[in-house]
Structure formats: structure tokens, C-alpha cells
Design a protein around this motif. Structure first.
Motif, PDB file in Angstrom:
ATOM      1  N   TYR A  76     -12.210  -2.388   5.115  1.00 23.88           N
ATOM      2  CA  TYR A  76     -11.001  -2.486   4.273  1.00 23.88           C
ATOM      3  C   TYR A  76     -10.370  -1.093   4.088  1.00 23.88           C
ATOM      4  O   TYR A  76      -9.160  -0.920   4.217  1.00 23.88           O
ATOM      5  N   LYS A  77     -11.237  -0.113   3.833  1.00 23.12           N
ATOM      6  CA  LYS A  77     -10.735   1.260   3.654  1.00 23.12           C
ATOM      7  C   LYS A  77      -9.987   1.727   4.904  1.00 23.12           C
ATOM      8  O   LYS A  77      -8.904   2.312   4.819  1.00 23.12           O
ATOM      9  N   GLN A  78     -10.590   1.423   6.052  1.00 27.89           N
ATOM     10  CA  GLN A  78      -9.931   1.807   7.319  1.00 27.89           C
ATOM     11  C   GLN A  78      -8.555   1.167   7.446  1.00 27.89           C
ATOM     12  O   GLN A  78      -7.600   1.811   7.897  1.00 27.89           O
TER      13      GLN A  78
ATOM     14  N   GLU B  35      -6.205   3.040   5.268  1.00 27.30           N
ATOM     15  CA  GLU B  35      -5.885   4.362   5.832  1.00 27.30           C
ATOM     16  C   GLU B  35      -4.913   4.253   7.002  1.00 27.30           C
ATOM     17  O   GLU B  35      -4.106   5.153   7.232  1.00 27.30           O
TER      18      GLU B  35
ATOM     19  N   GLU C 289      -6.072   8.944  -1.200  1.00 24.46           N
ATOM     20  CA  GLU C 289      -7.534   8.899  -1.281  1.00 24.46           C
ATOM     21  C   GLU C 289      -7.914   7.530  -1.860  1.00 24.46           C
ATOM     22  O   GLU C 289      -7.574   7.226  -3.004  1.00 24.46           O
ATOM     23  N   TYR C 290      -8.589   6.719  -1.059  1.00 25.91           N
ATOM     24  CA  TYR C 290      -8.972   5.374  -1.493  1.00 25.91           C
ATOM     25  C   TYR C 290     -10.426   5.389  -1.951  1.00 25.91           C
ATOM     26  O   TYR C 290     -11.311   5.740  -1.170  1.00 25.91           O
TER      27      TYR C 290
ATOM     28  N   MET D  91     -13.413   3.036  -3.002  1.00 30.82           N
ATOM     29  CA  MET D  91     -13.670   1.614  -2.739  1.00 30.82           C
ATOM     30  C   MET D  91     -14.710   1.024  -3.694  1.00 30.82           C
ATOM     31  O   MET D  91     -15.597   1.729  -4.190  1.00 30.82           O
TER      32      MET D  91
ATOM     33  N   THR E 278       0.822  -1.222   0.000  1.00 34.01           N
ATOM     34  CA  THR E 278       0.000   0.000   0.000  1.00 34.01           C
ATOM     35  C   THR E 278       0.860   1.277   0.000  1.00 34.01           C
ATOM     36  O   THR E 278       0.544   2.227  -0.739  1.00 34.01           O
TER      37      THR E 278
END
Ligand code: DOR
Ligand code: ZN
Length: 348
Positions: free
Chosen positions: A56-58, A61, A68-69, A71, A26
Motif C-alpha cells: 500500500y505504501k508503495q 509513493e 512521508e507515509y 503506515m 492522495t
């Protein structure tokens, strides 16, 4: 020529994995010069719900909060129109469709599109994007194999667009002249991503080189030429989605006779210099900004980034693609390892 400043580079198709591999790869989004990652959902188990996507985003991050993800959900029978509406409220941007069995973690992929019409309708209403892995499964009876799997898929794209003309659809990682020509004939709601590696490879490069094997496989030199040409022309609906897809070196190697080789080419850590290098090789460097940022951002309605505008300096200076990265014994090898690029990233 002097350095190039690129604003808000955005990678509209990337695999950031899970667990240790995610912690390893990542941070390479930023390393490759990008500040937006459109994140694929083909984890184990796949990201099929809003709650899973938010968790998953968390986790991403927590690894690198500066990206900026955006999703996506994995299209599967679990998905309902209500879940689409929930996803939209939660800021999920798209739904990815994998035909069953064609690539990494696609065992839960789809077999027929018609059953998903209510989902597509809800997506059209809510403004979610449908991201298509555009290959049909191989079928010896019908003479379908990796070389014609994309071309055989194109009628599905046309049908979906006709049925849902307002639904934004992206044909992901196009590899053929036929795909480019088909997308060009369709309306403004249909976009198309092109990877860096498909601008460089053709069949001869992956037959016998497992680190160049990915799905869809690179096709003929004339197909590669068509991908280059559409970028050279500056067509506004074609943009970068790297499909950077890291696998541990052991899964990419063919040293174990009983195991196949995982599909995926890993470009994240060198992405922006690599794309600059490739675009320059076919005279399209002037379109770098549009290809790596403007076109995709316009299609997705994301013209302003998180800390926008973020400027990235691409310096014209030879740089060698660096060694393998490693974390806790997991090793990944970048595309073009040991080769020389005409550019490197610089500081502002
Ligand atoms: O080569 C590929 N690798 N193509 C895909 O569609 C999936 C990806 C992966 O996740 O490894
Ligand atoms: Zn992918």
C-alpha cells in the motif's frame, strides 16, 4: 498580522483510499500543506499484514513520492505477536482498532479487547502505537447510540492504559468534553487527535447535511468548546489528525432512498488554511505550529521530517474553498465547499 510560516505540518490520521479514489485524493495531502500522512488501514480488504501495508505504501509513493507515509495495520484476529515484530522491522508505526461495524469498512473490527492482550504486549515491547477508534457499537438495549458511543468507550481506554502503561495509545478524533478530560487524566503515553471539522461542527450541522456526517458524529456545542479549549491551552498531548475521509459524492448524497450516507468529511485539500482559520476563530492561532506539527511529532518521535525542516507559508488572505475534484468520473467534495477561509497557502 503577517504571514505565518509553519514547519513540517503532519496529519496524524488520514484516509488515502485505494484505486482511482486514491489517485484522486492522495495528491491533496500536499495540496493542503502537509508533508506527513499517518495512513489508515480500513481498505477493502483491510491492511492486516506487514506485506499488505508495504505494498500500500508503495502505491501511495507512486502517486506522490514527496509525502512521508506512516503506515498502520488493522487490528484483527489474523494479527500475531510475530507479525507485530515483523511490522516494527519494516517501519510500520501503528495498529488501528475499529470496533465492529461502527464505521466505513469496519465489519472486520473487534468485539472485545482482552483477546488482544498478547498483541498489545508485543506492541508495547516493540514501540508500536495503538490507534483507537473510540466508539462502542450502538445497542438499543443499553441505550447506546452515536451520541453517547464515545463516552461509553472511555472506560476501555482507561483499562488499556492501566494494563499497558508503556504502550503508546492515541484516542482518535475525540468529539466530547468527557474524552478530553479523560485523556488529560492519563499518563504521557496517551495522546489524542482532534480533527478540523470537529472544531467547527455540532449536532445541528450534520443532522440534515450529509456531507457533514462522519463517525464519530460531532456532538454538543459544549463538547466542541472543550476541543477548542484544550488546543487554546496548548496541551502537549492533543494534536491534529484530520480524519479526512473522502467518499464519492454519490455515496455521500441521500438521493437514493434505499442507501445510507457514507460517513466521512473530506478536508485534505484545504487542511492547513482551514485549521489556521478555525484556530484563529477561538484565539488559538499562536498554537498552530504545536497543534499541526510539534505535539504529534513529539508523541510519535518523528521530530524530523523526510526533507526536514519543510516550511509552509500560510498567507492571511481570503480564499474560497474550491470546487469538487474529479478523476475518471469519480467526484469528491471538500468540506466547506464555496465558503470563505481567512487564509490560503502561499509559496516561500
Ligand atoms: O467518518 C468516518 N469515516 N469515520 C471513520 O472512522 C472512517 C472514515 C472512513 O473511512 O470513511
Ligand atoms: Zn478515520
Amino acid at each position: 498580522m503577517t504571514d505565518i510560516i509553519v514547519y513540517d505540518p503532519a496529519d496524524f490520521h488520514v484516509h488515502l483510499r485505494q484505486g482511482q479514489l486514491s489517485r484522486l485524493v492522495t495528491p491533496h495531502v500536499a495540496k493542503g500543506g502537509f508533508n506527513l500522512a499517518y495512513v489508515m488501514p480500513n481498505l477493502k480488504p483491510p491492511i492486516t499484514t506487514t506485506d499488505l501495508a508495504l505494498a500500500y505504501k508503495q502505491s501511495l509513493e507512486a502517486i506522490d513520492p514527496n509525502i512521508e507515509y506512516l503506515m498502520t495495520l488493522y487490528l484483527s484476529p489474523e494479527l500475531t505477536p510475530d507479525e507485530i515484530r515483523k511490522a516494527k522491522k519494516a517501519g510500520i508505526v501503528g495498529v488501528k482498532s475499529y470496533p465492529r461495524g461502527v464505521t466505513t469498512n469496519s465489519d472486520g473490527g473487534i468485539e472485545s479487547y482482552e483477546v488482544y492482550d498478547p498483541i498489545f504486549k508485543a506492541m508495547e515491547e516493540e514501540g508500536l502505537v495503538l490507534n483507537l477508534h473510540g466508539e462502542v457499537p450502538s445497542d438499543p438495549e443499553s441505550n447506546i447510540c452515536v451520541l453517547n458511543a464515545e463516552e461509553k468507550f472511555l472506560p476501555h481506554l482507561v483499562t488499556l492504559h492501566r494494563k499497558f502503561p508503556k504502550l503508546r495509545i492515541v484516542l482518535e478524533h475525540a468529539t466530547t468534553r468527557a474524552a478530553v478530560e479523560t485523556v488529560k487524566t492519563l499518563g504521557d503515553t496517551v495522546g489524542c487527535t482532534i480533527t478540523a471539522h470537529h472544531l467547527s461542527l455540532s449536532v445541528d450541522d450534520w443532522a440534515g447535511q450529509s456531507f457533514h456526517f462522519c463517525k464519530p458524529v460531532a456532538k454538543y456545542p459544549s463538547d466542541r468548546r472543550a476541543l477548542q479549549q484544550v488546543i487554546y491551552e496548548g496541551h502537549p498531548r492533543f494534536f491534529l489528525g484530520s480524519d479526512s475521509a473522502p467518499h464519492p459524492i454519490v455515496s455521500k448524497s441521500t438521493a437514493t432512498p434505499t442507501e445510507g450516507c457514507a460517513a466521512g468529511v473530506y478536508t485534505s485539500p484545504i487542511l492547513l488554511p482551514l485549521v489556521a482559520h478555525l484556530l484563529e476563530s477561538f484565539g488559538a492561532l499562536d498554537n498552530l505550529q504545536a497543534f499541526v506539527s510539534g505535539n504529534g511529532r513529539r508523541f510519535y518521535g518523528r521530530t524530523r521530517g523526510k526533507d526536514s525542516p519543510k516550511a509552509v507559508r500560510v498567507v492571511r488572505e481570503k480564499s474560497k474553498v474550491e470546487a469538487v475534484s474529479e478523476l475518471d468520473g469519480i467526484k469528491v467534495a471538500p468540506f466547506w465547499l464555496g465558503k470563505e477561509l481567512n487564509f490560503r497557502l502561499g509559496s516561500l
